[in-house]
Write a protein that holds these residues in place. Structure first.
Motif, PDB file in Angstrom:
ATOM      1  N   UNK A 246       0.842  -1.190   0.000  1.00 17.31           N
ATOM      2  CA  UNK A 246       0.000   0.000   0.000  1.00 17.31           C
ATOM      3  C   UNK A 246       0.887   1.253   0.000  1.00 17.31           C
ATOM      4  N   UNK A 247       1.435   1.630  -1.140  1.00 17.31           N
ATOM      5  CA  UNK A 247       2.351   2.778  -1.173  1.00 17.31           C
ATOM      6  C   UNK A 247       1.667   4.129  -1.070  1.00 17.31           C
ATOM      7  N   UNK A 248       0.387   4.209  -1.443  1.00 18.54           N
ATOM      8  CA  UNK A 248      -0.277   5.510  -1.473  1.00 18.54           C
ATOM      9  C   UNK A 248      -1.490   5.542  -0.541  1.00 18.54           C
ATOM     10  N   UNK A 323       7.301   4.197   4.392  1.00 14.84           N
ATOM     11  CA  UNK A 323       7.708   2.878   3.904  1.00 14.84           C
ATOM     12  C   UNK A 323       7.168   1.751   4.762  1.00 14.84           C
ATOM     13  N   UNK A 324       7.088   1.921   6.064  1.00 14.56           N
ATOM     14  CA  UNK A 324       6.605   0.844   6.943  1.00 14.56           C
ATOM     15  C   UNK A 324       5.136   0.540   6.676  1.00 14.56           C
ATOM     16  N   UNK A 325       4.367   1.564   6.307  1.00 16.69           N
ATOM     17  CA  UNK A 325       2.956   1.366   5.980  1.00 16.69           C
ATOM     18  C   UNK A 325       2.804   0.774   4.588  1.00 16.69           C
ATOM     19  N   UNK A 326       3.647   1.230   3.654  1.00 12.00           N
ATOM     20  CA  UNK A 326       3.535   0.822   2.264  1.00 12.00           C
ATOM     21  C   UNK A 326       3.829  -0.651   2.061  1.00 12.00           C
TER      22      UNK A 326
END
Length: 332
Positions: A246-248, A323-326
């Motif tokens: 999920x990058x965005x 980055x950790x979420x993406x």
């Protein structure tokens, strides 16, 4: 209209007599009968046809011509779904000439996933209500835990098509209703599906000069092709709203599945698409495989498409998540 019918799925429009409701979704026994018929013909029958193709191998060994028919008709109808039904007709991410518009609508109809206007209305409804009440095929509304997630996946991948509220095309696709060539294509939807089955059968028969070649062509280039393309498209609705990166930032649970980029013709960049639904490129970067966008660029180079604008790097950076979420692969 009674008070019970004034649900959240109703909007108000002004008329000479004052405000009156216009329903966003429709539901009736007649519509549900049509949905069941379509489900049996174009969702269940391809499963039976795929089993029949495997059984038919005892009579007619699969040939190179069968595999070519499967691949070519899968590619043509698959590109028509992602480039035509999805990027052009639903989200208007670029403009195309009238001839390209009609060809994409006809080939997309051959995929057996619904007429172009109905498909667009359903998908616009999905974006409006994505992963919330009203989304026709969210996997995330069936409860938590393993059982809830499994039930959600089954619903979003396949079962929702048996019976569902029908988005009002007057509300969700008024632009397409004004496009007479598209309306004419939509009215002939069942004929286009039949043509998509007959063509590989005729070609297979001519190549082999035999009835077994014709039957094998119809099975592999027709029913098996529909079966494979359907489940590839449905996996976007189901698995990529639950698993992946999920990058965005986007308001729903859409995910990217890079490993499936080629086989989905670029549709697997699903979080990218939900974050930037007006982009003709789902990959967004040149190095991300997106065959659908490659076709759009090819059409533009030939003067058959225009206004092919990708979101700027600044706009993408503004919506990028840490980055950790993406990189998480579990449901948000």
């Amino acid at each position: 209209m009674s008070a019970e019918e004034l649900t959240p799925a109703t909007e108000f429009t002004e008329s000479g007599g004052g405000a009156r409701p216009r329903r966003k979704v429709l539901s009736s026994p007649y519509l549900h009968r049509l949905q069941r018929r379509h489900f049996l013909l174009f969702d269940i029958l391809p499963i039976v046809g795929t089993a029949g193709a495997i059984a038919f191998l005892a009579v007619h060994a699969i040939r190179l011509s069968d595999l070519i028919l499967l691949f070519v008709f899968w590619l043509l109808t698959g590109l028509a779904i992602t480039v035509g039904y999805h990027r052009l007709f639903t989200h208007r991410t670029f403009k195309a000439t009238r001839s390209v518009t009609v060809v994409l609508a006809v080939l997309g109809s051959m995929a057996g996933q619904g007429s172009v206007i109905s498909w667009v209305a359903l998908h616009r409804r999905h974006h409006e209500c994505s992963d919330r009440e009203g989304d026709p095929h969210s996997p995330n509304l069936s409860g938590s835990g393993f059982a809830g997630r499994l039930k959600g996946l089954a619903h979003s991948h396949f079962l929702w098509m048996r019976r569902h509220e029908y988005p009002n095309i007057v509300h969700y696709a008024p632009d397409l209703l004004k496009n007479q060539p598209l309306v004419r294509v939509a009215r002939l939807y069942y004929y286009w599906v039949v043509l998509g089955l007959l063509l590989p059968g005729i070609i297979g028969g001519l190549v082999t000069m035999s009835w077994t070649g014709a039957v094998s062509g119809l099975l592999w280039g027709g029913l098996v092709r529909i079966f494979l393309l359907e489940h590839i498209v449905w996996a976007i609705n189901s698995f990529l709203h639950m698993f992946g990166t999920r990058p965005y930032d986007s308001r729903e649970n859409s995910r990217n599945g890079a490993v499936f980029a080629l086989i989905t013709l670029g549709e697997a960049w699903h979080n990218n698409h939900h974050a930037f639904p007006d982009s003709p490129s789902f990959g967004l970067e040149w190095y991300r495989l997106d065959p659908g966008f490659w076709l759009i660029r090819l059409l533009a180079a030939g003067g058959l498409a225009s206004e092919v604008d990708v979101p700027s790097s600044e706009r993408r950076a503004a919506k990028r998540l840490p980055a950790t979420t993406a990189t998480t692969a579990t449901r948000a």
